[in-house]
Design an enzyme around this catalytic site. Structure first.
Site, PDB file in Angstrom:
ATOM      1  N   CYS A  24     -78.577  -6.809  45.643  1.00  0.00           N
ATOM      2  CA  CYS A  24     -78.988  -7.249  44.315  1.00  0.00           C
ATOM      3  C   CYS A  24     -80.442  -6.827  44.142  1.00  0.00           C
ATOM      4  CB  CYS A  24     -78.859  -8.764  44.212  1.00  0.00           C
ATOM      5  SG  CYS A  24     -79.477  -9.410  42.648  1.00  0.00           S
ATOM      6  N   CYS A  46     -95.330 -13.754  31.706  1.00  0.00           N
ATOM      7  CA  CYS A  46     -94.352 -14.853  31.779  1.00  0.00           C
ATOM      8  C   CYS A  46     -95.086 -16.123  32.259  1.00  0.00           C
ATOM      9  CB  CYS A  46     -93.217 -14.483  32.716  1.00  0.00           C
ATOM     10  SG  CYS A  46     -92.575 -12.819  32.399  1.00  0.00           S
ATOM     11  N   CYS A  58     -98.541  -8.155  38.190  1.00  0.00           N
ATOM     12  CA  CYS A  58     -97.598  -7.731  37.150  1.00  0.00           C
ATOM     13  C   CYS A  58     -98.244  -7.754  35.765  1.00  0.00           C
ATOM     14  CB  CYS A  58     -96.370  -8.641  37.175  1.00  0.00           C
ATOM     15  SG  CYS A  58     -95.102  -8.109  36.009  1.00  0.00           S
ATOM     16  N   ARG A  84     -75.770 -20.337  40.584  1.00  0.00           N
ATOM     17  CA  ARG A  84     -76.686 -20.426  41.732  1.00  0.00           C
ATOM     18  C   ARG A  84     -77.775 -21.475  41.494  1.00  0.00           C
ATOM     19  NH1 ARG A  84     -78.097 -15.382  42.309  1.00  0.00           N
ATOM     20  NH2 ARG A  84     -76.150 -15.132  43.401  1.00  0.00           N
TER      21      ARG A  84
HETATM   22 FE1  SF4 Z   1     -93.770  -9.997  36.090  1.00  0.00          FE
HETATM   23 FE2  SF4 Z   1     -92.647 -11.778  34.433  1.00  0.00          FE
HETATM   24 FE3  SF4 Z   1     -91.246 -10.753  36.507  1.00  0.00          FE
HETATM   25 FE4  SF4 Z   1     -93.290 -12.445  36.923  1.00  0.00          FE
HETATM   26  S1  SF4 Z   1     -91.334 -12.889  35.914  1.00  0.00           S
HETATM   27  S2  SF4 Z   1     -92.876 -10.586  38.047  1.00  0.00           S
HETATM   28  S3  SF4 Z   1     -94.735 -11.863  35.291  1.00  0.00           S
HETATM   29  S4  SF4 Z   1     -92.022  -9.652  34.729  1.00  0.00           S
END
Ligand code: SF4
Ligand code: SAM
Ligand code: DTB
Length: 346
Positions: free
Chosen positions: A145, A74, A70, A277
């Protein structure tokens, strides 16, 4: 003569005219956190029992339909390409693979199937397959979902037209702690996606993570943000950080487990009718701690041996815990009327 259409209270509230909103200040939420533990749990139980059967827990099963690689950063996430967590990235799953997993989840007793993709946002070329997944899972009789990252209005409408029931997109933490965790998308980006989802008429699933090094005031800040969404989300996942080696938060200071239970209770009190949840982190909790979370008003879990990339308690362990506590999976009905009542006539 001109007729004047009646003005609903909710439209006035939305327009901010004349009617005070039920807004939660961070200080008011923090005051809940500061209650003696027993008083806090009692209040949460009262609210919970006013709206739900306290012995029922809803079961959602997760599937990672596109794992790893990704572009976002994060700080908690093993799927970010910015960190080396040893996770192998994979392409989007085929429709058949997804439907097979959904069938298995249904057989195990799940009523909702949540599909997650490690994307900043879905690309145009992904939409056709994602739509087919929603349609196929719905045909199996499961609620659907998805959590695919940021959506614009048009994408949200496409998912709604396919029949999507819920979209998960978390605020994750308070606005003032957010920048310590994520730099590639803003808090406002997240609020914009939530607005697109709400506007398309999809139920909103939005929560956050506890245990990322935030203060209690910042936990209260997250809950206040969620509770002040108008309306507040239908579903609020409270995740405990799963500290994954290789992520920037791998060594985050663990929090007092009772502080996690307090967060569940505060979510229940501030959002009385939402499904709270108990999400990531259950694998690391013992049965007594999970039980306190249910007593504090959690009424939904992720059920099945995996979350997205990390492990979750085995379904068998959950079933055993439910038996010991007399909890019923939501949607499970008692045996055919008459047969289960001792002495009842056939
Ligand atoms: Fe990507 Fe952030 Fe989702 Fe993880 S939480 S998959 S780093 S967007
Ligand atoms: N990529 C999409 C997005 O970020 O919106 C969807 C998937 S993302 C993994 C969904 C949520 O899972 C995150 O917002 C975060 O709240 C939660 N999550 C991810 N990694 C976690 C971890 N290590 N511990 C706890 N929660 C986590
Ligand atoms: C949410 O709030 N928690 C789930 C779901 N929404 C998509 C994800 C938890 C992920 C935990 C880390 C992992 O398994 O990768």
């Amino acid at each position: 003569m001109t007729t004047v259409a009646p003005i609903s209270l909710s439209s006035l509230r939305r327009a901010n005219v004349g009617v005070p909103e039920t807004r939660w200040s961070v200080a008011a939420v923090e005051a809940l956190y500061e209650l003696p533990f027993m008083d806090l749990l009692f209040r949460a139980q009262q609210v919970h029992r006013a709206h739900f059967d306290p012995n029922e827990v809803q079961l959602s099963t997760l599937l990672s339909i596109k794992t790893g690689g990704c572009a976002e950063d994060c700080g908690y996430c093993p799927q970010s390409a910015h960190f080396d967590t040893g996770l192998e990235a994979s392409k989007i799953m085929s429709l058949d693979e997804v439907l097979e997993a959904a069938r298995a989840a249904k057989e195990q007793g799940a009523t909702r199937f949540c599909m997650g993709a490690a994307w900043r946002s879905p690309k145009e070329r992904d939409m056709e397959r994602v739509v087919a997944m929603i349609e196929g899972v719905r045909e199996l009789g499961l609620e659907t979902c998805m959590t695919l990252g940021m959506l614009d209005g048009e994408q949200a409408r496409q998912l709604k037209d396919a029949g999507l029931d819920y979209y998960n997109h978390n605020l994750d933490t308070s606005p003032d702690y957010y920048g310590h965790v994520i730099s590639t998308r803003t808090y406002q980006d997240r609020l914009d996606t939530l607005a697109s989802v709400r506007q398309a008429g999809i139920n909103v699933c939005c929560g956050g993570i506890v245990g990322m090094g935030e203060t209690r005031t910042q936990r209260a800040g997250l809950i206040a943000q969620l509770a002040n969404l108008d309306p507040y989300p239908e579903s609020v996942p409270i995740n405990h950080l799963v500290a994954v080696p290789g992520t920037p938060l791998a060594d985050a200071e663990p929090i007092d487990p009772f502080e996690f239970v307090r967060t569940i209770a505060v979510a229940r009190i501030t959002m009385p009718t939402t499904m709270v949840r108990l999400s990531a982190g259950r694998e690391q909790m013992d049965d007594a701690l999970q039980t306190l979370c249910f007593a504090a008003g959690a009424n939904s879990i992720f059920y099945g041996d995996r979350l997205l990339t990390t492990t979750n308690p085995q379904a068998q362990r959950d079933r055993r815990l439910f038996e010991r506590l007399g909890l019923k999976p939501q949607g499970e009905r008692p045996a055919v009327k008459g047969t289960e009542v001792p002495g009842a006539e056939a």
